[in-house]
Each structure stands twice: as C-alpha cells, then as structure tokens.
Design an enzyme around this catalytic site. Structure first.
Site, PDB file in Angstrom:
ATOM      1  N   GLY A 133     -48.420  10.489 -20.536  1.00  0.00           N
ATOM      2  CA  GLY A 133     -49.175  11.036 -21.664  1.00  0.00           C
ATOM      3  C   GLY A 133     -48.440  10.795 -22.967  1.00  0.00           C
ATOM      4  N   GLY A 157     -17.016  14.525 -15.346  1.00  0.00           N
ATOM      5  CA  GLY A 157     -17.653  15.712 -15.917  1.00  0.00           C
ATOM      6  C   GLY A 157     -17.483  16.926 -15.021  1.00  0.00           C
ATOM      7  N   ALA A 158     -16.711  17.927 -15.506  1.00  0.00           N
ATOM      8  CA  ALA A 158     -16.542  19.174 -14.745  1.00  0.00           C
ATOM      9  C   ALA A 158     -17.495  20.222 -15.287  1.00  0.00           C
ATOM     10  CB  ALA A 158     -15.095  19.657 -14.839  1.00  0.00           C
ATOM     11  N   GLY A 159     -18.775  19.836 -15.419  1.00  0.00           N
ATOM     12  CA  GLY A 159     -19.805  20.792 -15.837  1.00  0.00           C
ATOM     13  C   GLY A 159     -20.506  21.327 -14.598  1.00  0.00           C
ATOM     14  N   GLU A 176     -12.477  15.397 -16.370  1.00  0.00           N
ATOM     15  CA  GLU A 176     -13.166  16.107 -17.449  1.00  0.00           C
ATOM     16  C   GLU A 176     -12.491  15.766 -18.781  1.00  0.00           C
ATOM     17  OE1 GLU A 176     -15.827  18.282 -18.108  1.00  0.00           O
ATOM     18  OE2 GLU A 176     -15.010  18.101 -20.124  1.00  0.00           O
ATOM     19  N   VAL A 215     -12.384   8.811 -19.708  1.00  0.00           N
ATOM     20  CA  VAL A 215     -12.643   7.607 -18.912  1.00  0.00           C
ATOM     21  C   VAL A 215     -12.762   6.413 -19.847  1.00  0.00           C
ATOM     22  CG1 VAL A 215     -14.300   6.504 -17.367  1.00  0.00           C
ATOM     23  CG2 VAL A 215     -13.740   8.930 -17.083  1.00  0.00           C
ATOM     24  N   HIS A 217     -23.559  51.903  -0.872  1.00  0.00           N
ATOM     25  CA  HIS A 217     -22.253  51.575  -0.294  1.00  0.00           C
ATOM     26  C   HIS A 217     -22.424  51.161   1.152  1.00  0.00           C
ATOM     27  CE1 HIS A 217     -17.972  51.701   0.556  1.00  0.00           C
ATOM     28  NE2 HIS A 217     -18.278  52.372   1.657  1.00  0.00           N
TER      29      HIS A 217
END
Ligand code: FAD
Ligand code: NAD
Length: 478
Positions: A122, A188-190, A211, A245, A451
C-alpha cells in the site's frame, strides 16, 4: 466491492491488525493491507511480532531453557536424566507451528470482524487515496476517510558486516539456524543480542557478544544493568563492551570479525554471526511526496501524542513512530487511534509502557530509573529487595536478582520499578497497574501479598523504601 472504506490500515503487525479489529468493533468499515504473502500466496498476517519477532523468539527461548534446565539443573533436585538429546529441526517445527497457529488466529479474527484484507503493497497518496500494488504488479486505487500507517520496522545493517543470510544473519536468520553453532558471534548487546545469544548459548554454543558502547544496557537502571551483567557472565555469555567492529571476512565455513577496543585491534572467528544493532522504521515508498506526511531524518513518521500525522485523517502507529519499538506499545496506539477515529478522546499513558528482556532471569522495567530521576533533579527514594531473601525464590532455585522501586520522596507516588530476576515481567506488570492508578509506595506496603510468591519481593521492596522491610536488615538505600 466498493473501493471506499471508513478506515484503511496499511500493515498487519500488532499495531495494524489490532487497530483494524478495534475499528471494526466500533462499526467502521475497515480494510487491512499486507504486502507479505505466505507459501499459499495468502497475506502473511501478524507482522514482525508474530512471524519473526516476539513469538518465534519466545518459542525458542522456552525450548532452550527447558533443554538447559534438563541438562544442568535437575541433578540438584535429585532427578537424574540420562541421554538428553537435542533435535533442532523438531524445535524449529514446534516454533513454526506456534507461529502459524497465531497468524491463523489473526486471520480468523479479521474474518469474524468483517475486515477486508487486501494483499499487496500500500502507498498513501494525496487526499487519503491508497494505491495497492499486488504481487503481479497490478495496481488498484482505494480511498478512505481515515488511513492508518503501520508498516513497522526492519533490521539495521552496518557496512562492516553485511548480512549474507548464511554465515552473517540478522534476527530473522538467527531464528532458524539448522544446527547449534560451535562458536557464535553477536554484534550488539541489546535486547535481540541478549535474547537470541541466550537461546544458542543454552543449546551449547560458545557465545561472544561485541557491543560498541562502553556501558551495558545504558537505557536500564544502572544497578539493574550491573546485576544483569553479572548474571549473564555467570551463564557464560562473553559480553565485550567498547568493541567497535571494523570488518568481517566470510569463508564457506567461518566468519572472522575484526574489532577495535581501546587502542587494541582484535579478531575472533565464529561459525555464525548475528548482527543485532537496532531496527529502523520501514517508511520507504509508504507515502507519496504530496500526501502531507513527513518523517524525521531517521525515517520515523511525525505524529502528535495521539498518533495523528500532519495530514488530516492520516495516522501512524507502532514501530514507525517515536517511542520504544515494542509490540504492546504499537497495539495500544492502534486502539487509541481507532477510538479517536470513532470520536472518543482516547489517550495512551506513555509513562507506563513496560519493557522486558526475556533472558533467564528476565530483566524488566517501567517508568523512570534512578539516573533519569537524578538528571531531572527529582527528590526520590529507593526500595530494593533481593530474591535471595524470598522463600519462593529459594524453593525454586531462582535466587539471582532484585526488585527495585523508586518513588517521589515527598508524595510517595511510585515513579518506576526495575527488576532482574524470576518472573520480572509479571512483577513489573504489577507496578504498571499501580502506577496507572497513581499508587504510592504505602499503598503497596498495605496490600496483602500471597505467600510464598515471587511477588513478595515487590512488597518487601516497597517496605524497604521506608526502612520497613521484614526479611532483611534495613540499610539506607541511596
Ligand atoms: P510490524 O510488526 O513490523 O508489522 C508491519 C507489517 O506491515 C508487516 O507485516 C509488513 O510486511 C507490513 N508492511 C510494511 N510496509 C507495507 C506496505 N507498504 N504495504 C502493506 N504492508 C506493509 N516486542 C515486544 O514487545 N516484545 C517482544 O518480546 C519482542 N520480541 C522481538 C523479537 C525480535 C527477534 C524482533 C525482531 C522484534 C521483537 N519485538 C518485541 C518488537 C516487535 O516485534 C515490534 O515492536 C512490533 O512487531 C512492531 O509492530 P508494528 O505493527 O509496528 O510493525
Ligand atoms: P537495541 O537497540 O536493543 O540494541 C542494539 C545494540 O547494538 C545497542 O546496545 C547498540 O549500542 C549496539 N550497537 C549498535 N551499533 C553497533 C556496532 N556497530 N557494533 C557493536 N554494537 C553496536 O536493538 P536490537 O537488539 O537490534 O533490537 C531492536 C528493537 O527490537 C529493540 O529496540 C526493541 O525495541 C525490539 N525488541 C524488543 C524485544 C523485547 O521487547 N523483548 C526483543 C527483541 C527486540
């Protein structure tokens, strides 16, 4: 069939399909356009979330956790298991079955709500006309009183590590490896790096995550991020911060990654590499130049707090607009827009959108964290409570982590909650409810918590904010 609808939604992800369903529930004639098709040339409904995001990743997280538990954590319960085997094709088939059950469920809901599903890409034109181009290139023109853009997002690529779909993959590729990599690299350490890195680490891969930032999970509360880093290191995830990197070399069997860290240059060789450095809005060719819609320099569609674009009757929701790229945020925007189209003054409280990393244990948060409150100069108080002092956590052998609640020092109103630990997502959801109802820490203190439950850590953290925790020695919390 008329080519005019009261609402046309472009994109059938969690933002778009939820919006379409709510529009139809409100009695609006609604069409939903989806460009992806499945193996039988039917529209592939559900977007990133159902097909290559939330659902398949959680299916693999669940399977891999069961494997890791069976292999490593049953002996302490006195349960011995011999010959634990791993069948990756079966694990993948289970994942795909879950995806098709859910996407089939969406198709059923759309049908039940009498929503017209249109297959093709679309594009919004001026005057709320929508051009639909199907897979054969046939073009048809539709029009609507309201158009909702919900075209979602796609992975970001970085020049040093182009995706080849084989050795170097994005999150979609990492959801369908045919075997466990021996050594897996992740850039990437996301959220994606941690979740998918965890999947393959639990299944036996040696995982190294590179990262670029010096700080781990910088958007999270610092204390929770530090605690999470310790837990992940214990699990064997090798997370290297400050790793930039520089290049990737691919051979038929391996991928060698070059990166710099401080002044030193390093290389690491893996058999697969996942690139998980963020996602960007998918707004190319979504609207014509004269449609009245515009984006910022990163491609996010400009909207106001109600998701209205600058063009009258045109709305945008989900990953293509500002805010976190989360399925539940997009869905609630979809509902808000449907209600607004119907004439209601609906709003969305962006202050209480929870975010969750589905590692084990989970990391979850809502509202403000300590560093944000400091930066805003808010006088706040903190209550923390460790899971190690919770009976249920001990009984389950899930003692890592803590609950942290931050509240206004003056009014006592809860401003945020941050959890790493068992059931973190569900515990933070309790605070979402509390915050939505403008609850105070005292409100939580006065409530009865079952509990033994993990929820008792929420109760104790609220008590700790006023030096009243029962099951630990109270010390100043900030
Ligand atoms: P999308 O889901 O991306 O859907 C957009 C749809 O629009 C797609 O079907 C696309 O084909 C279609 N489309 C695009 N352009 C056109 C066009 N021109 N015409 C017609 N159709 C078009 N979020 C969470 O909240 N929890 C999680 O646990 C989670 N896990 C994730 C795991 C992974 C691996 C990934 C990649 C993402 C995850 N997310 C998670 C993020 C979540 O998937 C997205 O935030 C969410 O799917 C966005 O919804 P959306 O409807 O805006 O877009
Ligand atoms: P992210 O923004 O969460 O993490 C990307 C990470 O990559 C960051 O830490 C960033 O500093 C790092 N990075 C960026 N460029 C780099 C480079 N050149 N070298 C090394 N590191 C680099 O993005 P993501 O993990 O790709 O996920 C995308 C989005 O998808 C998320 O923002 C999230 O909204 C959504 N998502 C959500 C969930 C969930 O809710 N559980 C799960 C998966 C994805």
């Amino acid at each position: 069939m008329s080519n005019h609808f009261e609402v046309i939604v472009i994109g059938s992800g969690p933002a778009g399909y939820v919006c379409a369903i709510r529009c139809a529930q409100l009695g609006l004639s609604t069409a939903l356009i989806e460009k992806e098709t499945d193996a039988s040339d039917k529209p592939q409904l559900g977007g990133t979330c159902l097909n290559v995001g939330c659902i398949p990743s959680k299916a693999l997280l669940d399977s891999s956790q069961r494997y890791a538990d069976t292999k490593s954590h049953l002996a302490e319960h006195g349960i011995g298991v011999n010959d634990v085997t791993l069948n990756i094709p079966e694990m993948m088939t289970r994942k795909e079955k879950i995806v098709s059950q859910l996407t089939g469920g969406v198709a059923g809901l759309l049908k039940h709500n009498k929503i017209t599903v249109l297959s093709g890409a679309g594009q919004l034109l001026a005057g709320r006309q929508v051009e639909l181009t199907d897979a054969e290139g046939q073009v048809a023109l539709y029009s609507a009183d309201n158009v909702v853009l919900a075209s979602g997002s796609e992975p970001v690529e970085i020049p040093p590590a182009p995706i080849d779909g084989d050795r170097v993959v994005d999150s979609t590729g990492a959801l369908c490896f045919d075997a466990v990599p021996t050594r897996l690299g992740v850039i990437g350490a996301g959220v994606i790096g941690l979740e998918l890195g965890s999947v393959w680490a639990r299944l036996g891969a040696e995982v190294v995550i590179l990262e670029a930032m010096e700080q781990f999970l910088p958007a999270m509360d610092e204390q929770i991020a530090k605690e999470s880093a310790k837990i992940f290191a214990k699990q064997g995830l090798d997370i290297r911060l400050g790793a930039r990197v520089t290049g990737v070399e691919v051979t038929p069997e391996q991928v060698t990654v070059g990166y710099s860290s401080g002044d030193a240059e390093h290389t690491e060789t893996f058999d697969r590499l996942i690139v998980a450095v963020g996602r960007r809005p998918r707004t190319d060719k979504l609207f014509s130049g004269d449609s009245g819609v515009s984006t910022d320099e990163r491609g996010f569609v400009f909207v106001n707090e109600h998701c209205a674009t600058e063009a009258p009757g045109v709305w945008a929701v989900g990953d293509i607009v500002r805010g976190p790229m989360l399925a539940h945020k997009g869905s609630e925007e979809g509902v808000m827009v449907a209600e607004r189209i119907h004439g209601k003054a609906a709003q969305l409280n962006y202050e209480v959108v929870p975010s969750i990393i589905y590692t084990h244990p989970e990391v979850a948060a809502v509202g403000k964290n300590e560093q944000e409150l400091k930066a805003e100069g808010v006088d706040y108080k903190v209550g923390t409570f460790p899971f190690a002092a919770i009976g249920r956590a001990q009984a389950s052998g899930e003692t890592d982590g803590l609950v942290k609640i931050v509240s206004d020092a003056d009014s006592d109103q809860i401003l945020g909650a941050h959890v790493v630990g068992p059931s973190a997502a569900d515990l933070v959801q309790q605070i979402v409810i509390a915050m939505e109802m403008a609850a105070s820490t005292e409100d939580l203190q006065l409530m009865v918590f079952g509990h033994p439950t993990m929820s008792e850590a929420v109760h104790e953290a609220a008590l700790a904010a006023d030096g009243r925790a029962i099951h630990m020695v109270n010390r100043p919390q900030r």
